[in-house]
Design a protein around this motif. Structure first.
Motif, short mmCIF file in Angstrom:
data_model
loop_
_atom_site.label_atom_id
_atom_site.label_comp_id
_atom_site.label_asym_id
_atom_site.label_seq_id
_atom_site.Cartn_x
_atom_site.Cartn_y
_atom_site.Cartn_z
N ALA A 3 -55.54 -27.93 -5.31
CA ALA A 3 -55.11 -28.04 -6.59
C ALA A 3 -54.74 -26.68 -7.10
O ALA A 3 -55.12 -25.74 -6.60
N PRO A 4 -54.07 -26.56 -8.16
CA PRO A 4 -53.64 -25.41 -8.78
C PRO A 4 -54.75 -24.51 -9.20
O PRO A 4 -55.91 -25.25 -9.74
N GLY A 5 -54.62 -23.40 -8.91
CA GLY A 5 -55.73 -22.26 -9.11
C GLY A 5 -55.34 -21.08 -9.59
O GLY A 5 -54.17 -20.64 -9.32
N ALA A 6 -55.99 -20.01 -9.85
CA ALA A 6 -55.52 -18.74 -10.10
C ALA A 6 -56.82 -17.77 -10.25
O ALA A 6 -57.83 -18.03 -10.13
N ARG A 7 -56.49 -16.52 -10.27
CA ARG A 7 -57.40 -15.50 -10.26
C ARG A 7 -56.87 -14.41 -11.28
O ARG A 7 -55.61 -14.17 -11.23
N ALA A 8 -57.79 -13.69 -11.85
CA ALA A 8 -57.31 -12.72 -12.82
C ALA A 8 -58.05 -11.54 -12.75
O ALA A 8 -59.12 -11.60 -12.56
N PHE A 44 -49.01 -24.25 -8.68
CA PHE A 44 -48.39 -24.79 -9.88
C PHE A 44 -47.09 -25.43 -9.87
O PHE A 44 -46.21 -24.51 -9.37
N PRO A 45 -46.85 -26.66 -10.00
CA PRO A 45 -45.46 -27.17 -9.97
C PRO A 45 -44.49 -26.44 -11.05
O PRO A 45 -44.97 -26.37 -12.17
N THR A 46 -43.49 -26.19 -10.67
CA THR A 46 -42.27 -25.85 -11.66
C THR A 46 -42.14 -26.96 -12.78
O THR A 46 -42.06 -28.23 -12.41
N THR A 67 -47.20 -17.58 -22.17
CA THR A 67 -46.25 -18.59 -21.71
C THR A 67 -45.48 -18.45 -20.61
O THR A 67 -45.09 -17.23 -20.43
N ALA A 68 -45.53 -19.20 -19.34
CA ALA A 68 -44.70 -19.13 -18.32
C ALA A 68 -44.52 -20.31 -17.67
O ALA A 68 -45.20 -21.05 -17.81
N ASP A 69 -43.49 -20.13 -16.69
CA ASP A 69 -43.35 -21.35 -15.83
C ASP A 69 -43.49 -20.74 -14.50
O ASP A 69 -43.68 -19.52 -14.08
N PHE A 97 -41.86 -20.65 -4.92
CA PHE A 97 -42.19 -19.72 -3.94
C PHE A 97 -43.30 -18.71 -4.37
O PHE A 97 -44.23 -18.31 -3.49
N VAL A 98 -43.26 -18.29 -5.61
CA VAL A 98 -44.02 -17.21 -6.04
C VAL A 98 -45.55 -17.71 -6.65
O VAL A 98 -46.48 -17.18 -6.57
N GLY A 99 -45.31 -18.94 -7.12
CA GLY A 99 -46.18 -19.54 -7.86
C GLY A 99 -46.29 -19.05 -9.41
O GLY A 99 -45.32 -18.44 -10.08
N LEU A 100 -47.58 -18.73 -10.07
CA LEU A 100 -47.38 -18.42 -11.65
C LEU A 100 -47.94 -17.12 -11.72
O LEU A 100 -48.99 -16.76 -10.92
N THR A 101 -47.32 -16.21 -12.13
CA THR A 101 -47.84 -14.79 -12.39
C THR A 101 -47.32 -14.36 -13.79
O THR A 101 -46.42 -14.63 -14.35
N VAL A 102 -48.64 -13.71 -14.34
CA VAL A 102 -48.38 -13.51 -15.75
C VAL A 102 -49.22 -12.04 -15.71
O VAL A 102 -50.41 -11.87 -15.37
#
Length: 160
Positions: free
Chosen positions: A66-71, A87-89, A111-113, A117-122
């Protein structure tokens, strides 16, 4: 029939020395890898030793399902980097919005899309001291304020 003989068939000592040469090369490679790892750890500790504290957040989903993240957050610079995967576009249909939750209140961080290939980056410069969790929600174009209206895609908790 002509049979070619190699030197290691004629002289068993050559065969034994080849095996020891391979073991020596393997041991040297292991020592080199340990040296590189030690230097890397020393550099990390040197960078973080002077009172720098890193507050890390992580999502708890099984990786790859599933979508996941680390900060990572550097308090002295009030800078955070959030990296998400799977994370789907969303395109023009909406945006992902990152929220800090502290004392039951929401604060929008960005906010971001997602990139296919890269995923979500903030990356942002905000104070995250005392933040209890971070949420990533799917919101309408432009985001939502003052609180999330869309579903939570990932929840990040502090690493204790």
């Amino acid at each position: 029939m002509t049979r070619l003989l190699s030197l290691d068939v004629l002289v068993p000592e050559v065969r034994r020395s080849r095996g020891s040469a391979m073991m020596t090369a393997g041991a040297a490679l292991l020592v080199l890898l340990l040296l590189v790892a030690g230097v890397s750890i020393a550099l990390i500790l040197d960078v973080t030793r002077d009172g720098t504290s890193h507050v890390r957040f992580h999502s708890t989903e099984p990786f790859g399902r599933a979508p996941g993240a680390r900060a990572v957050y550097v308090a002295e610079k009030e800078t955070y980097v959030l990296r998400g995967w799977l994370f789907p576009t969303l395109g023009p249909a909406g945006v992902y919005q990152v929220w800090a939750v502290q004392d039951g209140r929401y604060r929008s961080l960005a906010t971001a899309d997602a990139d296919p290939f890269v995923g979500l980056t903030v990356v942002g410069e905000r104070d995250l001291d005392g933040v209890e969790r971070i949420l990533v929600t799917r919101e309408p174009p432009g985001g939502s304020f003052p609180a999330p209206t869309g579903p939570t895609v990932a929840e990040l908790l502090p690493v204790r």
